[in-house]
Design a protein around this motif. Sequence first.
Motif, PDB file in Angstrom:
ATOM      1  N   ALA A 119       0.830  -1.204   0.000  1.00  0.00           N
ATOM      2  CA  ALA A 119       0.000   0.000   0.000  1.00  0.00           C
ATOM      3  C   ALA A 119       0.867   1.258   0.000  1.00  0.00           C
ATOM      4  N   ALA A 120       1.916   1.252   0.827  1.00  0.00           N
ATOM      5  CA  ALA A 120       2.812   2.408   0.881  1.00  0.00           C
ATOM      6  C   ALA A 120       3.618   2.537  -0.401  1.00  0.00           C
ATOM      7  N   HIS A 121       4.089   1.421  -0.953  1.00  0.00           N
ATOM      8  CA  HIS A 121       4.870   1.471  -2.185  1.00  0.00           C
ATOM      9  C   HIS A 121       4.024   1.943  -3.364  1.00  0.00           C
ATOM     10  N   ALA A 122       2.751   1.565  -3.384  1.00  0.00           N
ATOM     11  CA  ALA A 122       1.869   1.986  -4.480  1.00  0.00           C
ATOM     12  C   ALA A 122       1.725   3.501  -4.514  1.00  0.00           C
ATOM     13  N   ARG A 123       1.756   4.141  -3.347  1.00  0.00           N
ATOM     14  CA  ARG A 123       1.599   5.601  -3.300  1.00  0.00           C
ATOM     15  C   ARG A 123       2.766   6.324  -3.943  1.00  0.00           C
ATOM     16  N   TYR A 124       3.903   5.639  -4.103  1.00  0.00           N
ATOM     17  CA  TYR A 124       5.077   6.243  -4.733  1.00  0.00           C
ATOM     18  C   TYR A 124       5.397   5.581  -6.073  1.00  0.00           C
ATOM     19  N   SER A 125       4.387   4.955  -6.677  1.00  0.00           N
ATOM     20  CA  SER A 125       4.539   4.309  -7.973  1.00  0.00           C
ATOM     21  C   SER A 125       3.533   4.922  -8.936  1.00  0.00           C
ATOM     22  N   TYR A 126       3.971   5.289 -10.126  1.00  0.00           N
ATOM     23  CA  TYR A 126       3.105   6.061 -11.018  1.00  0.00           C
ATOM     24  C   TYR A 126       3.732   6.140 -12.404  1.00  0.00           C
ATOM     25  N   ARG A 127       2.974   6.678 -13.330  1.00  0.00           N
ATOM     26  CA  ARG A 127       3.517   7.005 -14.654  1.00  0.00           C
ATOM     27  C   ARG A 127       4.177   8.375 -14.553  1.00  0.00           C
ATOM     28  N   HIS A 128       5.444   8.413 -14.819  1.00  0.00           N
ATOM     29  CA  HIS A 128       6.194   9.648 -14.666  1.00  0.00           C
ATOM     30  C   HIS A 128       5.860  10.623 -15.779  1.00  0.00           C
ATOM     31  N   VAL A 129       5.965  11.911 -15.477  1.00  0.00           N
ATOM     32  CA  VAL A 129       5.693  12.951 -16.456  1.00  0.00           C
ATOM     33  C   VAL A 129       6.620  12.851 -17.672  1.00  0.00           C
ATOM     34  N   LEU A 130       7.777  12.219 -17.501  1.00  0.00           N
ATOM     35  CA  LEU A 130       8.726  12.087 -18.603  1.00  0.00           C
ATOM     36  C   LEU A 130       8.476  10.839 -19.443  1.00  0.00           C
ATOM     37  N   GLY A 131       7.446  10.050 -19.128  1.00  0.00           N
ATOM     38  CA  GLY A 131       7.001   9.057 -20.081  1.00  0.00           C
ATOM     39  C   GLY A 131       7.214   7.595 -19.770  1.00  0.00           C
TER      40      GLY A 131
ATOM     41  N   LEU B  36      -0.445   4.713  -8.330  1.00  0.00           N
ATOM     42  CA  LEU B  36      -1.172   3.490  -8.601  1.00  0.00           C
ATOM     43  C   LEU B  36      -1.980   3.074  -7.371  1.00  0.00           C
ATOM     44  N   SER B  37      -3.083   2.386  -7.612  1.00  0.00           N
ATOM     45  CA  SER B  37      -3.774   1.731  -6.509  1.00  0.00           C
ATOM     46  C   SER B  37      -2.942   0.529  -6.076  1.00  0.00           C
ATOM     47  N   GLU B  38      -3.212   0.007  -4.897  1.00  0.00           N
ATOM     48  CA  GLU B  38      -2.467  -1.155  -4.435  1.00  0.00           C
ATOM     49  C   GLU B  38      -2.671  -2.338  -5.380  1.00  0.00           C
ATOM     50  N   ASP B  39      -3.900  -2.545  -5.847  1.00  0.00           N
ATOM     51  CA  ASP B  39      -4.170  -3.650  -6.774  1.00  0.00           C
ATOM     52  C   ASP B  39      -3.405  -3.481  -8.080  1.00  0.00           C
ATOM     53  N   ASP B  40      -3.386  -2.253  -8.613  1.00  0.00           N
ATOM     54  CA  ASP B  40      -2.670  -2.014  -9.864  1.00  0.00           C
ATOM     55  C   ASP B  40      -1.165  -2.189  -9.675  1.00  0.00           C
TER      56      ASP B  40
ATOM     57  N   SER C 277       3.390  -8.288 -10.827  1.00  0.00           N
ATOM     58  CA  SER C 277       3.193  -9.658 -11.313  1.00  0.00           C
ATOM     59  C   SER C 277       3.564  -9.774 -12.784  1.00  0.00           C
ATOM     60  N   MET C 278       3.127  -8.799 -13.589  1.00  0.00           N
ATOM     61  CA  MET C 278       3.475  -8.814 -15.008  1.00  0.00           C
ATOM     62  C   MET C 278       4.978  -8.668 -15.203  1.00  0.00           C
ATOM     63  N   LEU C 279       5.599  -7.813 -14.391  1.00  0.00           N
ATOM     64  CA  LEU C 279       7.044  -7.628 -14.488  1.00  0.00           C
ATOM     65  C   LEU C 279       7.773  -8.913 -14.107  1.00  0.00           C
ATOM     66  N   ALA C 280       7.327  -9.586 -13.046  1.00  0.00           N
ATOM     67  CA  ALA C 280       7.961 -10.838 -12.624  1.00  0.00           C
ATOM     68  C   ALA C 280       7.883 -11.885 -13.725  1.00  0.00           C
ATOM     69  N   ARG C 281       6.717 -11.983 -14.383  1.00  0.00           N
ATOM     70  CA  ARG C 281       6.578 -12.955 -15.464  1.00  0.00           C
ATOM     71  C   ARG C 281       7.504 -12.615 -16.627  1.00  0.00           C
ATOM     72  N   ALA C 282       7.583 -11.330 -16.964  1.00  0.00           N
ATOM     73  CA  ALA C 282       8.444 -10.917 -18.072  1.00  0.00           C
ATOM     74  C   ALA C 282       9.911 -11.180 -17.755  1.00  0.00           C
TER      75      ALA C 282
END
Length: 245
Positions: free
Chosen positions: A58-70, A222-226, A232-237
């Motif tokens: 939950a805390a990590h999700a609050r600092y995870s996002y799509r950055h303004v630089l793309g 991001l939300s915690e679920d997202d 999960s997608m990154l781990a699979r990749a």
Amino acid sequence: MGTAHITAARRTLAEAVGRDMPEDRLLDAARAAVAELARPGRLVELVTELASGAGDPAAHARYSYRHVLGFRKLLLIDGGHRHRLRAHLWQPEVEGTGPEDIHNHRSPLASCVVRGRLGMELYEPSPDGGITATRYRESLSEHDAHWQLTALGPARLRSLHTARYTAGSSYALPAHTLHRAWCDTSEPTVTLFLETGGGRSPHTDVFTRSDARPGAVEKEPLSEDDYLSELSMLARALGAGARAA
């Protein structure tokens, strides 16, 4: 729920990156640490553990996002003012991201390409020639943590160096270094990015050749679920890439 890989990553960073290290030693140590943590097997284990909900998603999700630089930023290890370890997910230009704006950082950094390929250009101010750009001062809003962009006027920059970093390559940059990076392949690129706490500045400089930028850009965490879904997608990749190698 186990946290062995999170604990080991925290230990690696704590032992490598000191608070009062000279910048040259800090850059060397940060580059070595991020290259160690980016080893395919080790990173897959860390990301898989985080994707299971271990740690504090939950805390990590609050600092995870799509950055303004793309690109997308996923916080993996939060060392507070000492360091932060993130995964950066870069999409090819066909998604419309293109190269970042030219910018510097608040503190020294190190990064390692885990998969794909990253292009990088370095710049310096050049009053007598080079490209024309608009300079902005980027800071964070005191109230909502959105990006604040203050136009400072025209500027000229000169290109110093262009490089391509393939999987397994790493680099480290002082905070003041002007640069821009982009996904230099038709496939997504993943980098492991270590932000240190050394010499932290309250703002960064951004130079753009595109249209005028708004005064504030909303940061949407991001939300915690997202966040867990992205991990999960990154781990699979990463797991697929390690098996292919």
